[in-house]
Design a protein around this motif. Structure first.
Motif, PDB file in Angstrom:
ATOM      1  N   LEU A  51      19.347  43.122   5.583  1.00  0.00           N
ATOM      2  CA  LEU A  51      18.413  42.470   6.488  1.00  0.00           C
ATOM      3  C   LEU A  51      19.061  42.312   7.867  1.00  0.00           C
ATOM      4  CD1 LEU A  51      15.694  41.294   6.996  1.00  0.00           C
ATOM      5  CD2 LEU A  51      16.532  39.083   6.185  1.00  0.00           C
ATOM      6  N   PHE A  52      20.227  41.636   7.927  1.00  0.00           N
ATOM      7  CA  PHE A  52      20.955  41.493   9.179  1.00  0.00           C
ATOM      8  C   PHE A  52      22.236  42.323   9.089  1.00  0.00           C
ATOM      9  CE2 PHE A  52      18.404  37.605   9.145  1.00  0.00           C
ATOM     10  CZ  PHE A  52      17.891  37.612  10.439  1.00  0.00           C
ATOM     11  N   ALA A  53      22.325  43.406   9.855  1.00  0.00           N
ATOM     12  CA  ALA A  53      23.514  44.254   9.919  1.00  0.00           C
ATOM     13  C   ALA A  53      24.203  43.972  11.251  1.00  0.00           C
ATOM     14  CB  ALA A  53      23.139  45.726   9.801  1.00  0.00           C
ATOM     15  N   MET A  77      21.511  46.142  -1.056  1.00  0.00           N
ATOM     16  CA  MET A  77      21.006  45.282   0.007  1.00  0.00           C
ATOM     17  C   MET A  77      21.861  44.030   0.169  1.00  0.00           C
ATOM     18  SD  MET A  77      16.907  45.509  -0.647  1.00  0.00           S
ATOM     19  CE  MET A  77      16.614  44.210   0.537  1.00  0.00           C
ATOM     20  N   ASN A  78      22.219  43.732   1.427  1.00  0.00           N
ATOM     21  CA  ASN A  78      22.900  42.496   1.797  1.00  0.00           C
ATOM     22  C   ASN A  78      21.952  41.658   2.635  1.00  0.00           C
ATOM     23  OD1 ASN A  78      26.337  43.652   2.337  1.00  0.00           O
ATOM     24  ND2 ASN A  78      24.880  44.226   0.774  1.00  0.00           N
ATOM     25  N   ALA A  79      21.968  40.361   2.414  1.00  0.00           N
ATOM     26  CA  ALA A  79      21.166  39.504   3.280  1.00  0.00           C
ATOM     27  C   ALA A  79      21.767  39.444   4.678  1.00  0.00           C
ATOM     28  CB  ALA A  79      21.061  38.105   2.674  1.00  0.00           C
ATOM     29  N   PHE A 104      19.157  39.372  -3.517  1.00  0.00           N
ATOM     30  CA  PHE A 104      19.779  40.537  -2.901  1.00  0.00           C
ATOM     31  C   PHE A 104      20.874  41.067  -3.836  1.00  0.00           C
ATOM     32  CE2 PHE A 104      17.824  38.500   0.672  1.00  0.00           C
ATOM     33  CZ  PHE A 104      17.536  39.516   1.572  1.00  0.00           C
ATOM     34  N   ASP A 105      21.399  42.277  -3.533  1.00  0.00           N
ATOM     35  CA  ASP A 105      22.578  42.766  -4.250  1.00  0.00           C
ATOM     36  C   ASP A 105      23.808  41.955  -3.867  1.00  0.00           C
ATOM     37  OD1 ASP A 105      21.622  45.352  -5.638  1.00  0.00           O
ATOM     38  OD2 ASP A 105      20.910  45.580  -3.592  1.00  0.00           O
TER      39      ASP A 105
END
Length: 324
Positions: A51-53, A77-79, A104-105
């Motif tokens: 979501l936020f990279a 997926m990371n938050a 998330f993962d």
């Protein structure tokens, strides 16, 4: 758009649907009105990944980040992800306070990069008061809280739920200083906390400290592994409470400390470690043929309710080999 110097985003109460990936290369502050009050809800999973990279310092406070419809597919997926392992600007930080991530993962992720502790691009990571539950899907590597290759990491008063799947509730690789305090880790099929160095890592370690942590229904509660020629001057485990540990075949104990290759741990202090309902050994110190653990103290341990499979087979405290 944020100015070159970065900026602050305040989000009020409500549920805000989000369907894209937000790549941020400027300092960022995101503040909500509280967990469960300000909710950022991911509505589309395909090719989202994170979501936020982030590639610059960031602060997140007082909000929930969740997936609307959890998936059993591995989207990695990371938050929130600050990943500088491939390079970037030095002296960065990630602060997450009162942030909840759901399904998330990986919930919160930071990686300062490099193989030398003196070359990390992330000076400081703080996760405080966060609640993290990962998605439920078998055989997919996932961790609610992750901090790798940073100078100083503090995880304080966090709750991590692996949902019966994934790998480690807290995963920390080669941080110079590491403190995990007053946190609870549950439902982890592997390790509640895994703090390690990798082959080839270099530099100087200082203190790793685990204090006031609680574990429930995990494989191994805490794993610490130092390898190659690295030296960890001080390892402290104080006020540790764990129950219902069923280590897998490769994990010998509820708490497992490893010194491998020519690594050295100068001092280990166990204080008020209480373990209950174990099926293997309570504490194991596993030392390689040319590695060293110099000195160990164990004050007021309490290990109770051994399973019948452990009777006559495993030890409360087992030391395989050390200097003293």
């Amino acid at each position: 758009a944020l100015p070159a110097a970065g900026g602050r985003l305040f989000i009020g109460p409500g549920i805000f649907n989000m369907s894209g990936k937000y790549t941020v290369n400027k300092p960022l502050i995101v503040e909500g009105c509280g967990m469960g009050v300000t909710i950022l809800q991911v509505t589309s999973l395909v090719n989202l990944q994170h979501l936020f990279a982030l590639s610059r310092s960031a602060i997140f406070r007082n909000l929930t980040i969740k997936i609307q419809t959890p998936s059993s597919t591995d989207y990695a997926m990371n938050a929130i992800r600050l990943d500088l392992n491939g390079g970037g600007v030095s002296n960065q930080f990630l602060i997450c306070e009162n942030v909840e991530t759901l399904d998330f993962d990986i919930g919160l992720f930071a990686d300062g990069g490099g193989i030398d502790t003196e070359a990390s691009l992330i000076d400081y990571v703080l996760y405080r008061g966060c609640r993290n539950r990962i998605m439920s899907a078998p055989d997919i590597p996932r961790e609610p809280l992750t901090a790798h290759r940073c100078t100083d990491v503090l995880i304080d008063s966090c709750y991590s739920d692996n949902n019966g799947d994934g790998d480690h509730a807290i995963y920390a690789i080669r941080n110079k200083r590491l403190r995990v305090m007053n946190s609870r880790q549950v439902n982890t099929p592997y390790h509640g906390i895994k703090a390690i160095t990798n082959p080839g890592d270099a530099g100087t370690l200082e203190q790793w400290r685990f204090e006031g942590c609680r574990f429930d229904t995990n494989d191994t509660h805490i794993v610490v592994s130092i390898t190659d020629a690295l030296v960890l001057p001080q390892l402290t485990m104080q006020g540790i409470t764990g129950k219902t540990s069923a280590p897998r075949d490769s994990s010998p104990a509820g708490i497992w400390v490893v010194a491998a290759n020519t690594a050295e741990i100068e001092q280990i202090d166990f204080q008020d470690v209480h373990l209950k309902n174990m099926t293997k050994s309570g504490i194991v110190l596993d030392v390689g043929a040319t590695a060293k653990i110099r000195h160990v103290t164990c004050d007021n341990p309490r290990l109770i309710n051994w399973g019948t499979a452990s009777a006559g087979t495993y030890s409360g405290i087992q030391k395989n080999r050390s200097e003293e």
